[in-house]
Design a protein around this motif. Structure first.
Motif, PDB file in Angstrom:
ATOM      1  N   LYS A  20       0.834  -1.210   0.000  1.00 33.82           N
ATOM      2  CA  LYS A  20       0.000   0.000   0.000  1.00 33.82           C
ATOM      3  C   LYS A  20       0.863   1.253   0.000  1.00 33.82           C
ATOM      4  CE  LYS A  20      -4.462   0.812   0.211  1.00 33.82           C
ATOM      5  NZ  LYS A  20      -5.401   0.067  -0.661  1.00 33.82           N
ATOM      6  N   VAL A  21       1.937   1.221   0.819  1.00 32.56           N
ATOM      7  CA  VAL A  21       2.812   2.383   0.907  1.00 32.56           C
ATOM      8  C   VAL A  21       3.441   2.673  -0.457  1.00 32.56           C
ATOM      9  CG1 VAL A  21       5.016   3.193   1.840  1.00 32.56           C
ATOM     10  CG2 VAL A  21       3.292   2.223   3.379  1.00 32.56           C
ATOM     11  N   PHE A  22       3.945   1.625  -1.093  1.00 34.08           N
ATOM     12  CA  PHE A  22       4.568   1.832  -2.409  1.00 34.08           C
ATOM     13  C   PHE A  22       3.538   2.177  -3.464  1.00 34.08           C
ATOM     14  CE2 PHE A  22       8.232   0.196  -0.338  1.00 34.08           C
ATOM     15  CZ  PHE A  22       9.288   0.769  -1.012  1.00 34.08           C
ATOM     16  N   GLY A  23       2.313   1.666  -3.292  1.00 40.09           N
ATOM     17  CA  GLY A  23       1.226   2.068  -4.170  1.00 40.09           C
ATOM     18  C   GLY A  23       0.979   3.572  -4.050  1.00 40.09           C
ATOM     19  N   GLY A  24       1.058   4.062  -2.806  1.00 36.45           N
ATOM     20  CA  GLY A  24       0.917   5.498  -2.566  1.00 36.45           C
ATOM     21  C   GLY A  24       2.011   6.291  -3.262  1.00 36.45           C
ATOM     22  N   PHE A  25       3.244   5.717  -3.236  1.00 40.99           N
ATOM     23  CA  PHE A  25       4.370   6.387  -3.910  1.00 40.99           C
ATOM     24  C   PHE A  25       4.104   6.519  -5.399  1.00 40.99           C
ATOM     25  CE2 PHE A  25       7.724   4.980  -0.587  1.00 40.99           C
ATOM     26  CZ  PHE A  25       7.228   5.942   0.278  1.00 40.99           C
ATOM     27  N   VAL A  26       3.534   5.455  -5.989  1.00 39.13           N
ATOM     28  CA  VAL A  26       3.252   5.490  -7.427  1.00 39.13           C
ATOM     29  C   VAL A  26       2.343   6.680  -7.738  1.00 39.13           C
ATOM     30  CG1 VAL A  26       2.209   4.267  -9.367  1.00 39.13           C
ATOM     31  CG2 VAL A  26       3.527   2.997  -7.666  1.00 39.13           C
ATOM     32  N   VAL A  27       1.283   6.843  -6.939  1.00 34.60           N
ATOM     33  CA  VAL A  27       0.336   7.937  -7.170  1.00 34.60           C
ATOM     34  C   VAL A  27       1.027   9.285  -6.950  1.00 34.60           C
ATOM     35  CG1 VAL A  27      -1.841   8.955  -6.423  1.00 34.60           C
ATOM     36  CG2 VAL A  27      -1.577   6.454  -6.505  1.00 34.60           C
ATOM     37  N   MET A  28       1.821   9.309  -5.887  1.00 37.99           N
ATOM     38  CA  MET A  28       2.472  10.559  -5.514  1.00 37.99           C
ATOM     39  C   MET A  28       3.456  11.026  -6.571  1.00 37.99           C
ATOM     40  SD  MET A  28       3.262  10.779  -1.469  1.00 37.99           S
ATOM     41  CE  MET A  28       4.922  10.226  -1.655  1.00 37.99           C
ATOM     42  N   MET A  29       4.261  10.072  -7.108  1.00 36.04           N
ATOM     43  CA  MET A  29       5.312  10.444  -8.047  1.00 36.04           C
ATOM     44  C   MET A  29       4.790  10.580  -9.466  1.00 36.04           C
ATOM     45  SD  MET A  29       8.108   7.997  -6.302  1.00 36.04           S
ATOM     46  CE  MET A  29       9.659   8.437  -7.027  1.00 36.04           C
ATOM     47  N   GLY A  30       3.569  10.112  -9.689  1.00 40.58           N
ATOM     48  CA  GLY A  30       2.908  10.367 -10.954  1.00 40.58           C
ATOM     49  C   GLY A  30       3.522   9.635 -12.140  1.00 40.58           C
ATOM     50  N   LEU A  31       3.183  10.129 -13.330  1.00 39.80           N
ATOM     51  CA  LEU A  31       3.599   9.454 -14.561  1.00 39.80           C
ATOM     52  C   LEU A  31       5.103   9.462 -14.752  1.00 39.80           C
ATOM     53  CD1 LEU A  31       1.096  10.344 -17.416  1.00 39.80           C
ATOM     54  CD2 LEU A  31       1.840   8.079 -16.630  1.00 39.80           C
ATOM     55  N   LEU A  32       5.770  10.511 -14.243  1.00 43.40           N
ATOM     56  CA  LEU A  32       7.206  10.628 -14.484  1.00 43.40           C
ATOM     57  C   LEU A  32       8.011   9.681 -13.612  1.00 43.40           C
ATOM     58  CD1 LEU A  32       7.697  14.476 -14.979  1.00 43.40           C
ATOM     59  CD2 LEU A  32       7.940  12.626 -16.651  1.00 43.40           C
ATOM     60  N   GLY A  33       7.803   9.736 -12.305  1.00 43.35           N
ATOM     61  CA  GLY A  33       8.662   8.956 -11.395  1.00 43.35           C
ATOM     62  C   GLY A  33       7.975   7.735 -10.827  1.00 43.35           C
ATOM     63  N   GLY A  34       6.699   7.538 -11.167  1.00 38.23           N
ATOM     64  CA  GLY A  34       5.947   6.458 -10.518  1.00 38.23           C
ATOM     65  C   GLY A  34       6.327   5.067 -10.974  1.00 38.23           C
ATOM     66  N   TRP A  35       7.094   4.958 -12.048  1.00 40.79           N
ATOM     67  CA  TRP A  35       7.419   3.631 -12.586  1.00 40.79           C
ATOM     68  C   TRP A  35       8.320   2.833 -11.660  1.00 40.79           C
ATOM     69  CZ3 TRP A  35       4.330   2.443 -16.338  1.00 40.79           C
ATOM     70  CH2 TRP A  35       3.768   3.471 -17.107  1.00 40.79           C
ATOM     71  N   ALA A  36       9.215   3.528 -10.990  1.00 46.14           N
ATOM     72  CA  ALA A  36      10.151   2.821 -10.103  1.00 46.14           C
ATOM     73  C   ALA A  36       9.410   2.102  -8.972  1.00 46.14           C
ATOM     74  CB  ALA A  36      11.189   3.797  -9.564  1.00 46.14           C
ATOM     75  N   PRO A  37       8.560   2.830  -8.193  1.00 49.62           N
ATOM     76  CA  PRO A  37       7.811   2.094  -7.160  1.00 49.62           C
ATOM     77  C   PRO A  37       6.853   1.052  -7.746  1.00 49.62           C
ATOM     78  CG  PRO A  37       7.170   4.412  -7.226  1.00 49.62           C
ATOM     79  CD  PRO A  37       8.363   4.270  -8.093  1.00 49.62           C
ATOM     80  N   LEU A  38       6.366   1.322  -8.975  1.00 49.53           N
ATOM     81  CA  LEU A  38       5.469   0.340  -9.603  1.00 49.53           C
ATOM     82  C   LEU A  38       6.229  -0.962  -9.874  1.00 49.53           C
ATOM     83  CD1 LEU A  38       2.627  -0.140 -10.726  1.00 49.53           C
ATOM     84  CD2 LEU A  38       3.517   0.509 -12.978  1.00 49.53           C
ATOM     85  N   ALA A  39       7.460  -0.823 -10.410  1.00 49.00           N
ATOM     86  CA  ALA A  39       8.280  -2.015 -10.650  1.00 49.00           C
ATOM     87  C   ALA A  39       8.544  -2.727  -9.331  1.00 49.00           C
ATOM     88  CB  ALA A  39       9.604  -1.616 -11.308  1.00 49.00           C
ATOM     89  N   PHE A  40       8.794  -1.955  -8.301  1.00 46.77           N
ATOM     90  CA  PHE A  40       9.049  -2.564  -6.993  1.00 46.77           C
ATOM     91  C   PHE A  40       7.817  -3.319  -6.505  1.00 46.77           C
ATOM     92  CE2 PHE A  40       9.357  -2.512  -2.361  1.00 46.77           C
ATOM     93  CZ  PHE A  40      10.618  -3.079  -2.216  1.00 46.77           C
ATOM     94  N   ILE A  41       6.647  -2.769  -6.766  1.00 45.16           N
ATOM     95  CA  ILE A  41       5.408  -3.437  -6.346  1.00 45.16           C
ATOM     96  C   ILE A  41       5.254  -4.781  -7.037  1.00 45.16           C
ATOM     97  CG2 ILE A  41       2.893  -3.331  -6.580  1.00 45.16           C
ATOM     98  CD1 ILE A  41       2.955  -0.476  -5.821  1.00 45.16           C
ATOM     99  N   VAL A  42       5.647  -4.808  -8.329  1.00 40.82           N
ATOM    100  CA  VAL A  42       5.559  -6.075  -9.076  1.00 40.82           C
ATOM    101  C   VAL A  42       6.424  -7.133  -8.403  1.00 40.82           C
ATOM    102  CG1 VAL A  42       6.066  -7.204 -11.260  1.00 40.82           C
ATOM    103  CG2 VAL A  42       5.003  -4.947 -11.254  1.00 40.82           C
ATOM    104  N   VAL A  43       7.669  -6.727  -8.104  1.00 45.44           N
ATOM    105  CA  VAL A  43       8.582  -7.664  -7.450  1.00 45.44           C
ATOM    106  C   VAL A  43       8.035  -8.058  -6.085  1.00 45.44           C
ATOM    107  CG1 VAL A  43      10.915  -7.946  -6.542  1.00 45.44           C
ATOM    108  CG2 VAL A  43      10.551  -6.705  -8.682  1.00 45.44           C
ATOM    109  N   LEU A  44       7.550  -7.063  -5.364  1.00 47.00           N
ATOM    110  CA  LEU A  44       7.055  -7.294  -4.008  1.00 47.00           C
ATOM    111  C   LEU A  44       5.841  -8.230  -4.013  1.00 47.00           C
ATOM    112  CD1 LEU A  44       7.861  -6.299  -1.204  1.00 47.00           C
ATOM    113  CD2 LEU A  44       6.055  -4.598  -1.346  1.00 47.00           C
ATOM    114  N   THR A  45       5.015  -8.084  -5.048  1.00 46.19           N
ATOM    115  CA  THR A  45       3.843  -8.958  -5.138  1.00 46.19           C
ATOM    116  C   THR A  45       4.276 -10.422  -5.288  1.00 46.19           C
ATOM    117  OG1 THR A  45       2.641  -7.169  -6.196  1.00 46.19           O
ATOM    118  CG2 THR A  45       1.678  -9.355  -6.356  1.00 46.19           C
ATOM    119  N   GLY A  46       5.330 -10.637  -6.102  1.00 47.72           N
ATOM    120  CA  GLY A  46       5.880 -11.997  -6.219  1.00 47.72           C
ATOM    121  C   GLY A  46       6.369 -12.503  -4.885  1.00 47.72           C
ATOM    122  N   LEU A  47       7.072 -11.632  -4.175  1.00 47.37           N
ATOM    123  CA  LEU A  47       7.583 -12.010  -2.863  1.00 47.37           C
ATOM    124  C   LEU A  47       6.437 -12.324  -1.905  1.00 47.37           C
ATOM    125  CD1 LEU A  47      10.194 -12.161  -1.091  1.00 47.37           C
ATOM    126  CD2 LEU A  47       9.646  -9.844  -0.355  1.00 47.37           C
TER     127      LEU A  47
END
Lengths: 193, 242
Positions: B187-214
């Motif tokens: 949820k926290v990293f999901g919040g980061f995605v929204v916060m950082m928007g289209l420009l910077g949100g990809w990094a936390p989004l990628a992390f969420i993908v990895v985290l979901t696997g974990l």
């Protein structure tokens, strides 16, 4: 040690959030009013799943696994049985083959013996026949010789008589002539033999 | 922005009271029931044909069965056979609650300490009752380590008793804390995605993908750990082994 740390950390987290919860917001996990609905439905859901598992799932799976195991074991046993039967068949076949070979060998030997006996018998027969033929021939030759010899005596007498008549001018004494020819023949024959 | 704790809130779909007790049907109850229905479907539908050569669903049911059957056999022995359906239920229930919790907009019943604690307490009370039923008062010898001088026993016996009493807490908090931490992180990293928007949100989004696997791994792992610890505790009670 790790477990103890985790415990302490978790209790710590709970404590912190409890303080937060008192201020409003905070951890929904610590809201005591939500406990009875969760516990009640946990009991219902868990009991339902337990009944499904123990009454339906576990018997179904264990029965299937046991049936599969029995089937595999049965197939293995059948294969082993077939293998044993094949080996027995091969052994029987080889034994029969050996017997047949032995019988054939015996037959050949007997046949060979019979053949050589028959050949010997035929040889003996031929030998006898030839010996008889030789004997007959010898007899015939002897008879012919005797005839010739007898004719020879008569001819000698005729010749003697003719010679005597020409030399002396009269017929010889028949008896004396015969005696002379016979003695001469005997002497000649003795001398030639 | 929403609090990362908001996802754990209990929502009552409809209120229900039974003898003064609040037994309202909540989002937690919904996902528990969904977990039960899905697990039932896999086992009942999967095993419907009882084929000698299993299909996909039947394989899933059989693999789950054999996984827990081997666990019980290896850790408890033949005496554990009676409790196998319970441990299978425990594993499947926790596994499905954990895994379904990763579905967006779902709810994770095992992220609530009261749920995991109820299960852990049930296991520990049950195991203790089994221990007393099998060994009577001899069950107390479980708290006395063998071959230790009696002076040390004065120290060791209380430690043993405390560690035994702590078991339901460690068992329940391990599962609850893992679920809580994982979902909070997502949820926290999901919040980061929204916060950082289209420009910077990809990094936390990628992390969420990895985290979901974990988290998927942890969902399975924690169900496994809960089940195997239950087996070990059961083994302690049945064989009084240390």
């Amino acid at each position: 040690m790790r477990r103890a740390l985790l415990l302490v950390a978790s209790f710590g987290a709970l404590g912190v959030h409890h303080a937060l919860a008192a201020e409003g917001g905070g951890m929904p996990q610590l809201n005591v009013h939500d406990y009875t609905p969760q516990l009640a439905w946990l009991a219902i859901a868990f009991l339902a799943l337990y009944l499904v598992m123990s009454q339906i799932a576990v018997p179904a799976v264990s029965e299937t696994l046991a049936r599969r195991q029995a089937k595999i074991q049965g197939d293995l046993d059948a294969a082993e049985q077939a293998n044993r039967q094949t080996n027995e068949l091969i052994a029987t076949y080889e034994k029969r083959l050996a017997d047949a070979r032995e019988a054939a060998r015996g037959l050949l030997r007997e046949q060979g013996e019979a053949d050589s006996a028959a050949a010997a018998a035929r040889f003996q027969e031929l030998h006898d026949r030839l010996a008889k033929q030789i004997e007959d021939a010898e007899k015939r030759i002897a008879a012919q010789r005797d005839d010739v010899m007898a004719g020879l005596a008569g001819m000698s007498e005729d010749i003697g008589r003719d010679v005597y008549a020409r030399l002396i001018g009269e017929a010889p004494d028949q008896a004396a002539l015969s005696g002379k020819v016979a003695s001469a023949a005997a002497q000649g024959a003795g001398g030639h033999r | 922005m929403h609090s990362p704790m908001e996802q754990f809130e209990i929502k009552r779909w409809f209120d229900l009271h039974l003898g003064g007790l609040d037994v309202s049907f909540t989002n937690s109850a919904t996902w528990m029931i969904i977990a039960v229905i899905l697990a039932t479907a896999i086992f009942v539908v999967g095993m419907r044909q009882r084929a000698l050569v299993p299909g996909k669903l039947q394989s899933v049911a059989e693999i789950s069965y054999e996984f827990i059957a081997n666990m019980v056999r290896d850790n408890v022995g033949d005496a554990g056979k009676k409790y196998f359906p319970f441990i299978l239920t425990l594993f499947i229930f926790i596994l499905f609650c954990n895994t379904l919790g990763l579905v967006p907009y779902s709810f994770t019943p095992t992220s609530h300490i009261i749920v995991t604690f109820a299960m852990a307490l049930f296991v520990m009370v049950g195991v203790t009752v089994i221990g007393f039923a099998r060994h009577g008062l001899h069950f107390f010898s479980f708290f006395v380590p063998k071959g230790v001088p009696w002076v040390l026993l004065l120290l060791l016996v209380p430690i043993e008793i405390i560690s035994y009493l702590i078991r339901p807490f460690s068992l329940s908090i391990r599962l609850f804390a893992n679920m809580l931490a994982g979902h909070t992180m997502l949820k926290v990293f999901g919040g980061f995605v929204v916060m950082m928007g289209l420009l910077g949100g990809w990094a936390p989004l990628a992390f969420i993908v990895v985290l979901t696997g974990l988290e998927l791994l942890i969902a399975f792992l924690q169900a496994y750990v809960f089940a195997i610890l239950t087996c070990l505790y059961l083994n302690d009670a049945i064989h009084l082994s240390h």
